[in-house]
Structures are given as C-alpha cells and as structure tokens.
Motif scaffolding. Structure first.
Motif, PDB file in Angstrom:
ATOM      1  N   ALA A 152       0.816  -1.215   0.000  1.00 30.72           N
ATOM      2  CA  ALA A 152       0.000   0.000   0.000  1.00 30.72           C
ATOM      3  C   ALA A 152       0.850   1.267   0.000  1.00 30.72           C
ATOM      4  O   ALA A 152       0.500   2.265  -0.639  1.00 30.72           O
ATOM      5  CB  ALA A 152      -0.935   0.002   1.213  1.00 30.72           C
ATOM      6  N   ASP A 153       1.985   1.256   0.698  1.00 29.30           N
ATOM      7  CA  ASP A 153       2.822   2.448   0.821  1.00 29.30           C
ATOM      8  C   ASP A 153       3.584   2.691  -0.482  1.00 29.30           C
ATOM      9  O   ASP A 153       4.354   1.833  -0.932  1.00 29.30           O
ATOM     10  CB  ASP A 153       3.805   2.282   1.974  1.00 29.30           C
ATOM     11  CG  ASP A 153       4.699   3.493   2.126  1.00 29.30           C
ATOM     12  OD1 ASP A 153       4.194   4.557   2.504  1.00 29.30           O
ATOM     13  OD2 ASP A 153       5.904   3.373   1.813  1.00 29.30           O
ATOM     14  N   PRO A 154       3.425   3.863  -1.130  1.00 29.91           N
ATOM     15  CA  PRO A 154       4.052   4.093  -2.438  1.00 29.91           C
ATOM     16  C   PRO A 154       5.576   4.123  -2.384  1.00 29.91           C
ATOM     17  O   PRO A 154       6.234   3.700  -3.341  1.00 29.91           O
ATOM     18  CB  PRO A 154       3.483   5.446  -2.872  1.00 29.91           C
ATOM     19  CG  PRO A 154       3.003   6.099  -1.620  1.00 29.91           C
ATOM     20  CD  PRO A 154       2.575   4.997  -0.719  1.00 29.91           C
ATOM     21  N   VAL A 155       6.155   4.609  -1.282  1.00 29.38           N
ATOM     22  CA  VAL A 155       7.610   4.658  -1.177  1.00 29.38           C
ATOM     23  C   VAL A 155       8.188   3.251  -1.041  1.00 29.38           C
ATOM     24  O   VAL A 155       9.175   2.904  -1.688  1.00 29.38           O
ATOM     25  CB  VAL A 155       8.036   5.549   0.010  1.00 29.38           C
ATOM     26  CG1 VAL A 155       9.555   5.494   0.201  1.00 29.38           C
ATOM     27  CG2 VAL A 155       7.583   6.988  -0.212  1.00 29.38           C
ATOM     28  N   GLU A 156       7.568   2.431  -0.199  1.00 29.14           N
ATOM     29  CA  GLU A 156       8.018   1.053  -0.060  1.00 29.14           C
ATOM     30  C   GLU A 156       7.802   0.288  -1.364  1.00 29.14           C
ATOM     31  O   GLU A 156       8.618  -0.565  -1.740  1.00 29.14           O
ATOM     32  CB  GLU A 156       7.261   0.368   1.081  1.00 29.14           C
ATOM     33  CG  GLU A 156       7.544  -1.117   1.248  1.00 29.14           C
ATOM     34  CD  GLU A 156       9.000  -1.437   1.583  1.00 29.14           C
ATOM     35  OE1 GLU A 156       9.382  -2.622   1.468  1.00 29.14           O
ATOM     36  OE2 GLU A 156       9.756  -0.507   1.949  1.00 29.14           O
ATOM     37  N   ARG A 157       6.726   0.616  -2.076  1.00 26.67           N
ATOM     38  CA  ARG A 157       6.463  -0.037  -3.362  1.00 26.67           C
ATOM     39  C   ARG A 157       7.601   0.272  -4.344  1.00 26.67           C
ATOM     40  O   ARG A 157       8.100  -0.622  -5.038  1.00 26.67           O
ATOM     41  CB  ARG A 157       5.129   0.440  -3.923  1.00 26.67           C
ATOM     42  CG  ARG A 157       4.622  -0.373  -5.124  1.00 26.67           C
ATOM     43  CD  ARG A 157       3.345   0.215  -5.683  1.00 26.67           C
ATOM     44  NE  ARG A 157       2.368   0.460  -4.639  1.00 26.67           N
ATOM     45  CZ  ARG A 157       1.699   1.593  -4.491  1.00 26.67           C
ATOM     46  NH1 ARG A 157       1.899   2.598  -5.328  1.00 26.67           N
ATOM     47  NH2 ARG A 157       0.821   1.729  -3.511  1.00 26.67           N
ATOM     48  N   LEU A 158       8.024   1.526  -4.394  1.00 23.96           N
ATOM     49  CA  LEU A 158       9.138   1.907  -5.267  1.00 23.96           C
ATOM     50  C   LEU A 158      10.413   1.184  -4.851  1.00 23.96           C
ATOM     51  O   LEU A 158      11.176   0.706  -5.706  1.00 23.96           O
ATOM     52  CB  LEU A 158       9.346   3.419  -5.221  1.00 23.96           C
ATOM     53  CG  LEU A 158      10.577   3.981  -5.958  1.00 23.96           C
ATOM     54  CD1 LEU A 158      10.567   3.589  -7.426  1.00 23.96           C
ATOM     55  CD2 LEU A 158      10.643   5.501  -5.812  1.00 23.96           C
ATOM     56  N   ARG A 159      10.668   1.080  -3.549  1.00 22.99           N
ATOM     57  CA  ARG A 159      11.870   0.392  -3.085  1.00 22.99           C
ATOM     58  C   ARG A 159      11.879  -1.061  -3.526  1.00 22.99           C
ATOM     59  O   ARG A 159      12.897  -1.592  -3.978  1.00 22.99           O
ATOM     60  CB  ARG A 159      11.965   0.480  -1.558  1.00 22.99           C
ATOM     61  CG  ARG A 159      13.294  -0.033  -1.010  1.00 22.99           C
ATOM     62  CD  ARG A 159      13.231  -0.293   0.470  1.00 22.99           C
ATOM     63  NE  ARG A 159      12.383  -1.449   0.770  1.00 22.99           N
ATOM     64  CZ  ARG A 159      12.769  -2.715   0.635  1.00 22.99           C
ATOM     65  NH1 ARG A 159      13.972  -3.016   0.164  1.00 22.99           N
ATOM     66  NH2 ARG A 159      11.939  -3.705   0.937  1.00 22.99           N
ATOM     67  N   ARG A 160      10.729  -1.710  -3.443  1.00 24.57           N
ATOM     68  CA  ARG A 160      10.639  -3.126  -3.838  1.00 24.57           C
ATOM     69  C   ARG A 160      10.798  -3.285  -5.352  1.00 24.57           C
ATOM     70  O   ARG A 160      11.415  -4.263  -5.825  1.00 24.57           O
ATOM     71  CB  ARG A 160       9.293  -3.693  -3.370  1.00 24.57           C
ATOM     72  CG  ARG A 160       9.097  -3.704  -1.860  1.00 24.57           C
ATOM     73  CD  ARG A 160       9.574  -5.006  -1.257  1.00 24.57           C
ATOM     74  NE  ARG A 160       8.761  -6.106  -1.712  1.00 24.57           N
ATOM     75  CZ  ARG A 160       7.618  -6.481  -1.128  1.00 24.57           C
ATOM     76  NH1 ARG A 160       7.148  -5.835  -0.068  1.00 24.57           N
ATOM     77  NH2 ARG A 160       6.946  -7.516  -1.593  1.00 24.57           N
ATOM     78  N   ILE A 161      10.242  -2.365  -6.109  1.00 24.83           N
ATOM     79  CA  ILE A 161      10.405  -2.410  -7.567  1.00 24.83           C
ATOM     80  C   ILE A 161      11.868  -2.240  -7.935  1.00 24.83           C
ATOM     81  O   ILE A 161      12.398  -2.962  -8.797  1.00 24.83           O
ATOM     82  CB  ILE A 161       9.541  -1.318  -8.238  1.00 24.83           C
ATOM     83  CG1 ILE A 161       8.055  -1.683  -8.137  1.00 24.83           C
ATOM     84  CG2 ILE A 161       9.949  -1.107  -9.700  1.00 24.83           C
ATOM     85  CD1 ILE A 161       7.126  -0.572  -8.549  1.00 24.83           C
ATOM     86  N   ARG A 162      12.533  -1.304  -7.284  1.00 31.44           N
ATOM     87  CA  ARG A 162      13.968  -1.098  -7.561  1.00 31.44           C
ATOM     88  C   ARG A 162      14.757  -2.369  -7.253  1.00 31.44           C
ATOM     89  O   ARG A 162      15.642  -2.763  -8.024  1.00 31.44           O
ATOM     90  CB  ARG A 162      14.480   0.078  -6.729  1.00 31.44           C
ATOM     91  CG  ARG A 162      15.979   0.297  -6.856  1.00 31.44           C
ATOM     92  CD  ARG A 162      16.393   1.693  -6.456  1.00 31.44           C
ATOM     93  NE  ARG A 162      17.837   1.855  -6.411  1.00 31.44           N
ATOM     94  CZ  ARG A 162      18.625   1.906  -7.466  1.00 31.44           C
ATOM     95  NH1 ARG A 162      18.122   1.792  -8.686  1.00 31.44           N
ATOM     96  NH2 ARG A 162      19.934   2.069  -7.344  1.00 31.44           N
ATOM     97  N   ALA A 163      14.435  -3.028  -6.138  1.00 29.21           N
ATOM     98  CA  ALA A 163      15.133  -4.264  -5.774  1.00 29.21           C
ATOM     99  C   ALA A 163      14.903  -5.350  -6.814  1.00 29.21           C
ATOM    100  O   ALA A 163      15.812  -6.108  -7.167  1.00 29.21           O
ATOM    101  CB  ALA A 163      14.683  -4.730  -4.398  1.00 29.21           C
TER     102      ALA A 163
END
Length: 438
Positions: free
Chosen positions: A306-317
């Motif tokens: 749900a959190d957009p910042v954590e979502r971006l971090r996971r996509i980057r990983a």
C-alpha cells in the motif's frame, strides 16, 4: 533472398484477427505560422510523389505461405503508395479525444499480408492549429528502438521546407558479424545463464520467474478491438522523484504504472493479494538495421504494497535482481534468457486452453524506449508530442509503453477494448501515483 529470423517469424505466425501484431506511433505537429488551409492536403500530395522506398518498406512475407508460415521476405518492386499513405480528417470539434478514438480504431485492424506491412496516416482537423500522423508497422519488421530511429530520420532539429517521407531510403552502416569463436563461446554460456535465472528467481524474494503472476482481469483472452490513451509527464519532475528516492527514472515509471494498476484494479474489486509481474523489454546490440533486437526481463511491481515509497523500493530491488542476471551476458545469452522468462512463455500462453489451466507468465508489458532529447520538426511543422502505440498479446490485455521526447516522458497505453474498460482512467491514476512519491 532475405530470410525471416525465428523471432520475427513468431510475430507473423501468431497473428490472428484478435491478435494484430503491429506497433505504431502517434505524432502531433503544430502547423507553422501562416500555414494555408490546404497545408496537410498539399503535404499528402507531396508524400505520394516520394516513390523511392527503403528495403523495410518494400517487404512482404512470402513462401511457403499461410500453412507452414512465411520463411523469407519478398520485395515489392512497385509499391502502391495510395494504399499505404492515407489522409483522414477528424470530426468536429477535433479534440484529442477524437484523435485517440480514431487511432484506437486504426490500430485494431490488420495489415494486408499481400502488401508491405505498414501504413502511414496523415490526420487533419485537430484543434489548436495542429495535425497528427499515425504510423503502424508490423512487429516482424521492427521493434520499438528501430521504429524510433526510423521515425527520427524523417525529422530534423530545425524547420525546413522539405519534409522527408518515413519510407525514404536511408544510408546503413556496415555491420560486422561476430567471429565464429565468439558465437561458440556464447552458445556454451546459454545453459549456465538460464540456470542462473532460475536459481536467482528461487533464492531472491524480489526476483520474478514466469508463471508466478496472479490471474487478473488483465489476463483474459483478447478481442480484436483496441482502445488507446496517451499523456505526457515532465522528465524533470520524474527525475526529481528518482533522485529523492535514490532510484532510476525507469524505476519511477514502473512505480507509476504499479500504483495506477493497483488503484484501477482496486476500484473494480479485482486487485489480487499477490504482486503483479511486469515484463520489461530490454534492447540488444544489433547485427543489422531491421527486424527485432530485444529481449525481456521480469519485474515484481509490488502492487500488493500500500505504501508508495516502499512499493518503489521493492520495484527497484526487483529490477536490480534482473540486471544482476543480465550483467556480462552476450546478446545471444540475453535472448535465451528472454525466451526462458517471457517470450517463450508468452508463446505457450497462446496455445488454446493453456491460459485456462496455467497462471499467466506475467500480467502486463511495460516498455521504456529512449527517444530524442531535442524538439524536432517535420518540414516546417514542430512536433509537439510523440506517443508510442504498442500491442497487447494473448493473455495480456494491456501494454504500457513510454518514450522520452523533448523534455517529456510520453505514455502510450493500448488495451483490449472489452477487457480493459475505461482505459483512460489509468492516466489519472498514473498522475496520482507520481504525486504520491513527491
């Protein structure tokens, strides 16, 4: 005799009425100051007189035919430009809405296999002193990077009075085939590369393997009709978000798409608990000027976060895991990785009944194609927008392709008209996803 490569032949063999296999582009131009009312019609007549064609625009599939599939290209000596180059006018009031509706209809029709596989549409009647060009070319003839290069060749960095035709002959740089020893070494590395992909996918939580994506409304069988939507975002704005989160521009684009798809599927009650998986095309070094030189990697979109910042971090990983698999590989080995992770599974999904019993190989294709950084002109008309128009494939009802041009990231969304209802709502969701990141 020019033989069709196996990857290009796949695009021809898999084409049906429900699965048109062409890609295209929508280009929006501003009329020059003081342009006469017949400017576009005069331009159309000039283009019909441009009868010298590059080889790609004279090719049609030939022998042995539909039953066994085409194995070689035949060159048409006398191309009927009246068939390929067409003039259309938008109904009033000539808004972008009417333009996108026309492109949606044009993109859903098949190219004629008895002729070279391309069409060029001049479109007048667009409001605010503008006109448009919509082009489509069969994917067996070109990929996104090659299509951008060919289109850029008809444009110039400053206005002039001689607009060049897309299909005109171009000088081609000589390409040198790799030594036999290099090819042998690349072949020997194919199996280790494939093994690395599987091992990485099993051991790394952020990595993605084919057929691990959840089933969604985006992965139903296609119909033949299409809907197209497009919009621009500033590169500076996206770059600022990327710097803020120590990510790349492509990571932010993927996060925008993930957030938009999460909101879209949530609004219909169809958001799966498991993360969506995207296939991300990657350009390969070329051995010639035509055809396809592309592979694909898989990326977890973290749509379950749900959190957009954590979502971006996971996509980057997830993208870093994919890049780690690709690092140091030859073009041949990267092609093999693409066949294993995405291109091959996509072909399997086209087998009748396969999609009903198996998970989709991935949920959506998201492609990022580099384009010209400077504003370009066609003759004396400035090009204001350049929007990619790609293609959905069986079991993948949505394709999102972005192209960088003149300070903007241009998004082009193409979807199956029945399976992706209200496609234009994704544009608002893309904006909301970017705003949520800063």
């Amino acid at each position: 005799m020019t033989f069709i490569s196996p990857s290009d032949a796949m695009f021809l063999a898999s084409e049906t009425r429900e699965h048109p296999m062409h890609v295209g582009g929508l280009h929006v131009f501003r009329l020059p100051d003081g342009a006469p009312s017949d400017y576009v019609h005069t331009l159309y007549q000039q283009l019909l007189g441009s009868t010298r064609l590059a080889a790609m625009y004279r090719r049609r599939p030939a022998w042995p035919g539909p039953l066994l599939g085409a194995l070689r290209w035949a060159d048409d000596a006398d191309v009927d430009l009246d068939h390929h180059v067409r003039l259309s006018a938008l109904p009033r009031p000539g808004r972008v809405r009417e333009l996108l509706a026309l492109v949606s209809r044009l993109h859903g029709t098949l190219l004629d296999r008895h002729r070279p596989l391309w069409e060029f549409h001049l479109i007048e009647g667009l409001d605010d002193n503008r006109f448009a060009v919509y082009v489509k070319v069969h994917h067996a003839l070109t990929d996104g990077v090659n299509a951008v290069r060919n289109t850029a060749a008809m444009l110039s960095t400053r206005p002039d009075n001689a607009p060049r035709p897309l299909w005109g002959p171009r000088p081609r740089a000589a390409q040198q085939a790799p030594p036999v020893s290099t090819v042998a070494r690349d072949l020997a590395g194919v199996l280790p590369a494939a093994a690395h992909v599987v091992t990485k996918g099993l051991r790394t939580p952020d990595a993605a393997l084919p057929f691990t994506a959840p089933k969604t409304i985006l992965n139903r069988p296609l119909t033949g009709a299409r809907r197209f939507a497009a919009q621009s975002w500033s590169i500076d704005r996206i770059s600022a978000v990327a710097r803020q989160h120590h990510a790349t521009i492509n990571d932010v684009v993927l996060a925008m798409c993930s957030g938009a798809l999460r909101e879209y599927l949530s609004s219909t009650g169809d958001l799966p608990e498991k993360s969506l998986v995207a296939a991300v095309p990657v350009a390969l070094p070329r051995t010639d000027g035509d055809g396809n030189a592309v592979t694909m990697v898989l990326c977890r979109l973290a749509s379950d976060v749900a959190d957009p910042v954590e979502r971006l971090r996971r996509i980057r990983a997830s993208m870093l895991a994919a890049k780690d698999v690709m690092r140091g590989r030859s073009a041949l080995q990267l092609s093999a990785i693409g066949m294993l992770t995405s291109i091959g599974p996509t072909g399997m999904a086209a087998i009748p009944g396969f999609s009903a019993i198996a998970a989709p190989p991935y949920n959506v294709v998201i492609s990022n194609v580099p384009g010209p950084r400077k504003r370009l002109f066609w003759g004396d008309a400035a090009m204001e927008g350049w929007y990619p128009v790609s293609m959905p494939v069986e079991g993948q009802a949505l394709n999102i392709t972005v192209l960088s041009y003149a300070g903007n990231i241009e998004f082009g969304l193409i979807g199956c008209r029945r399976n992706v209802a209200h496609l234009q709502r994704l544009l608002d969701h893309l904006e909301a996803a970017l705003a949520a990141l800063g």
